[in-house]
Design a protein around this motif. Structure first.
Motif, PDB file in Angstrom:
ATOM      1  N   ARG A  52      32.527  19.745  31.947  1.00  0.00           N
ATOM      2  CA  ARG A  52      33.969  19.653  32.167  1.00  0.00           C
ATOM      3  C   ARG A  52      34.416  18.227  32.507  1.00  0.00           C
ATOM      4  O   ARG A  52      33.614  17.383  32.873  1.00  0.00           O
ATOM      5  N   HIS A  53      35.674  17.983  32.360  1.00  0.00           N
ATOM      6  CA  HIS A  53      36.336  16.747  32.774  1.00  0.00           C
ATOM      7  C   HIS A  53      35.922  15.544  31.928  1.00  0.00           C
ATOM      8  O   HIS A  53      35.945  14.417  32.395  1.00  0.00           O
ATOM      9  N   HIS A  54      35.516  15.789  30.694  1.00  0.00           N
ATOM     10  CA  HIS A  54      35.247  14.702  29.759  1.00  0.00           C
ATOM     11  C   HIS A  54      36.319  14.711  28.683  1.00  0.00           C
ATOM     12  O   HIS A  54      36.850  15.760  28.316  1.00  0.00           O
ATOM     13  N   GLY A  55      36.631  13.529  28.160  1.00  0.00           N
ATOM     14  CA  GLY A  55      37.582  13.452  27.058  1.00  0.00           C
ATOM     15  C   GLY A  55      38.339  12.141  27.063  1.00  0.00           C
ATOM     16  O   GLY A  55      38.562  11.537  28.119  1.00  0.00           O
ATOM     17  N   GLY A  56      38.715  11.700  25.876  1.00  0.00           N
ATOM     18  CA  GLY A  56      39.466  10.447  25.765  1.00  0.00           C
ATOM     19  C   GLY A  56      38.560   9.255  25.995  1.00  0.00           C
ATOM     20  O   GLY A  56      37.362   9.291  25.757  1.00  0.00           O
ATOM     21  N   LYS A 204      35.662  -1.159  42.690  1.00  0.00           N
ATOM     22  CA  LYS A 204      36.716  -0.176  42.941  1.00  0.00           C
ATOM     23  C   LYS A 204      37.690  -0.224  41.768  1.00  0.00           C
ATOM     24  O   LYS A 204      38.219  -1.286  41.437  1.00  0.00           O
ATOM     25  N   LEU A 205      37.909   0.927  41.154  1.00  0.00           N
ATOM     26  CA  LEU A 205      38.737   0.959  39.942  1.00  0.00           C
ATOM     27  C   LEU A 205      40.196   0.640  40.232  1.00  0.00           C
ATOM     28  O   LEU A 205      40.856  -0.005  39.427  1.00  0.00           O
ATOM     29  N   GLY A 206      40.719   1.094  41.354  1.00  0.00           N
ATOM     30  CA  GLY A 206      42.078   0.723  41.731  1.00  0.00           C
ATOM     31  C   GLY A 206      43.157   1.675  41.263  1.00  0.00           C
ATOM     32  O   GLY A 206      44.175   1.823  41.930  1.00  0.00           O
ATOM     33  N   LYS A 207      42.959   2.332  40.116  1.00  0.00           N
ATOM     34  CA  LYS A 207      43.991   3.237  39.618  1.00  0.00           C
ATOM     35  C   LYS A 207      43.337   4.330  38.773  1.00  0.00           C
ATOM     36  O   LYS A 207      42.215   4.164  38.254  1.00  0.00           O
ATOM     37  N   ALA A 208      44.059   5.423  38.617  1.00  0.00           N
ATOM     38  CA  ALA A 208      43.522   6.565  37.881  1.00  0.00           C
ATOM     39  C   ALA A 208      43.352   6.245  36.402  1.00  0.00           C
ATOM     40  O   ALA A 208      42.462   6.785  35.736  1.00  0.00           O
ATOM     41  N   GLY A 209      44.176   5.352  35.883  1.00  0.00           N
ATOM     42  CA  GLY A 209      44.129   5.036  34.462  1.00  0.00           C
ATOM     43  C   GLY A 209      42.793   4.448  34.028  1.00  0.00           C
ATOM     44  O   GLY A 209      42.334   4.703  32.918  1.00  0.00           O
ATOM     45  N   ARG A 210      42.153   3.678  34.892  1.00  0.00           N
ATOM     46  CA  ARG A 210      40.861   3.083  34.532  1.00  0.00           C
ATOM     47  C   ARG A 210      39.789   4.167  34.425  1.00  0.00           C
ATOM     48  O   ARG A 210      38.837   4.036  33.663  1.00  0.00           O
ATOM     49  N   LYS A 211      39.941   5.243  35.179  1.00  0.00           N
ATOM     50  CA  LYS A 211      39.020   6.368  35.048  1.00  0.00           C
ATOM     51  C   LYS A 211      39.199   7.038  33.694  1.00  0.00           C
ATOM     52  O   LYS A 211      38.230   7.461  33.063  1.00  0.00           O
ATOM     53  N   ARG A 212      40.441   7.096  33.216  1.00  0.00           N
ATOM     54  CA  ARG A 212      40.695   7.675  31.893  1.00  0.00           C
ATOM     55  C   ARG A 212      40.144   6.785  30.799  1.00  0.00           C
ATOM     56  O   ARG A 212      39.676   7.260  29.761  1.00  0.00           O
ATOM     57  N   HIS A 213      40.186   5.460  31.001  1.00  0.00           N
ATOM     58  CA  HIS A 213      39.599   4.546  30.024  1.00  0.00           C
ATOM     59  C   HIS A 213      38.097   4.788  29.865  1.00  0.00           C
ATOM     60  O   HIS A 213      37.519   4.533  28.801  1.00  0.00           O
ATOM     61  N   MET A 214      37.469   5.278  30.935  1.00  0.00           N
ATOM     62  CA  MET A 214      36.034   5.547  30.914  1.00  0.00           C
ATOM     63  C   MET A 214      35.712   6.914  30.315  1.00  0.00           C
ATOM     64  O   MET A 214      34.539   7.294  30.218  1.00  0.00           O
ATOM     65  N   GLY A 215      36.726   7.662  29.939  1.00  0.00           N
ATOM     66  CA  GLY A 215      36.505   8.970  29.335  1.00  0.00           C
ATOM     67  C   GLY A 215      36.348  10.088  30.336  1.00  0.00           C
ATOM     68  O   GLY A 215      35.804  11.147  29.999  1.00  0.00           O
ATOM     69  N   ILE A 216      36.817   9.899  31.564  1.00  0.00           N
ATOM     70  CA  ILE A 216      36.704  10.907  32.612  1.00  0.00           C
ATOM     71  C   ILE A 216      38.089  11.457  32.924  1.00  0.00           C
ATOM     72  O   ILE A 216      39.000  10.707  33.292  1.00  0.00           O
ATOM     73  N   ARG A 217      38.250  12.761  32.768  1.00  0.00           N
ATOM     74  CA  ARG A 217      39.544  13.415  32.995  1.00  0.00           C
ATOM     75  C   ARG A 217      39.666  13.872  34.450  1.00  0.00           C
ATOM     76  O   ARG A 217      38.660  13.942  35.174  1.00  0.00           O
ATOM     77  N   PRO A 218      40.882  14.193  34.898  1.00  0.00           N
ATOM     78  CA  PRO A 218      41.087  14.565  36.301  1.00  0.00           C
ATOM     79  C   PRO A 218      40.334  15.841  36.689  1.00  0.00           C
ATOM     80  O   PRO A 218      40.108  16.736  35.882  1.00  0.00           O
ATOM     81  N   THR A 219      39.953  15.898  37.960  1.00  0.00           N
ATOM     82  CA  THR A 219      39.286  17.071  38.529  1.00  0.00           C
ATOM     83  C   THR A 219      40.197  17.689  39.584  1.00  0.00           C
ATOM     84  O   THR A 219      40.643  16.996  40.501  1.00  0.00           O
TER      85      THR A 219
END
Length: 274
Positions: A52-56, A204-219
């Motif tokens: 779960r939580h993979h994509g993009g 430290k990524l700093g924002k949620a968008g950088r997590k999405r750049h890594m292909g990790i979706r919200p939990t």
């Protein structure tokens, strides 16, 4: 590796800490040593979500890393230190005297222009790959084989290394990064030194968008859901107690032992991890 901070011109920069990439010297990867990485979004060959939580995420090309180092007794020169988007460690681009190029994990202290070598006659210096039986006690090693000839499997992420503790005949005892003490065959290859980019864990990524750049979706937390969606959902107000933490399918999520009791490698573990 060094980290840099940012002036708080936006919420995403207020607590952000990122790498300076000052060690990176490669402008672009060697195309013959990369291949396309197809996104699967956590799905298996039947199209069902198994993770779960993979994509993009941003497009990436997979670097082909030489974990076997079987080009024995041929000296190689470090050409560049390269970035790898799919792993925490940096890579070193090496070129052998016969013109063959390959990527290896870049250990701490390895710089362009230095020489590396693998084989029985290699010296126990940073970046050289040789059997565990020939490496002096007390040295730190990484990229270690579990089975001779199978390729490196242990201590491959940024900042990791194992310490050679003892030697008894053809067996060598190593202390793992987790604190576990384990016996390896003396014929297993290992690379001297620790993996570079040791400050990677402080980024430290700093924002949620950088997590999405890594292909990790919200939990979404289970306690924030309704009872129909999760065993821990529902209740008046916020609740975190009342039942043991469990997965959406009711399986207990914390405290249970996941290692098989009759696993074959039990006999080579001298001391369990912390």
């Amino acid at each position: 590796m060094a980290l840099k901070t940012y002036n708080a011109r936006s919420c995403g920069q207020r607590f952000r800490q990122s790498a300076t990439f000052e060690e990176i010297t490669e402008k672009r990867p060697v195309k013959s040593l990369t291949k396309a990485l197809r996104k699967k979004a956590g799905r298996n060959n039947q199209g069902r979500i198994t993770t779960r939580h993979h994509g993009g995420g941003a497009k990436q090309r997979l670097r082909i890393v030489d974990f076997k180092r079987t080009k024995f007794d041929v000296e190689a020169t470090v050409k560049d230190i390269a970035y790898d988007p799919t792993r925490s460690a940096y890579l070193a681009l090496i070129e052998y005297t016969d013109g063959v190029k390959s990527y290896i994990l870049a250990p701490e202290g390895l710089k362009p222009g230095m020489k590396v070598k693998s084989g029985l006659n290699a010296e126990a210096t940073v970046g050289n790959c040789l059997p565990l039986a020939q490496i002096p006690l007390g040295l730190m090693v990484h990229a270690i084989e579990l089975v001779p000839g199978e390729g490196a499997k242990v201590a491959r992420s940024a900042g990791n290394a194992c310490q050679i503790m003892a030697r008894d005949g053809d067996k060598v005892t190593l202390k793992m990064p987790s604190g576990e003490v384990r016996i390896f065959s003396g014929r297993c290859l290992a690379t001297v030194g620790s993996v570079g980019n040791k400050d990677w864990s402080s980024i430290k990524l700093g924002k949620a968008g950088r997590k999405r750049h890594m292909g990790i979706r919200p939990t979404v937390r289970g306690v924030a859901m309704n009872p129909v969606d999760h065993p821990m959902g529902g209740g008046e107000g916020r609740t975190s107690g009342g039942s043991n933490p469990r997965s959406p399918w009711g399986k207990l999520a914390k405290g249970g032992k996941t290692r098989a009791k009759r696993k074959a490698s039990n006999k080579v573990i001298v001391k369990r991890r912390k």
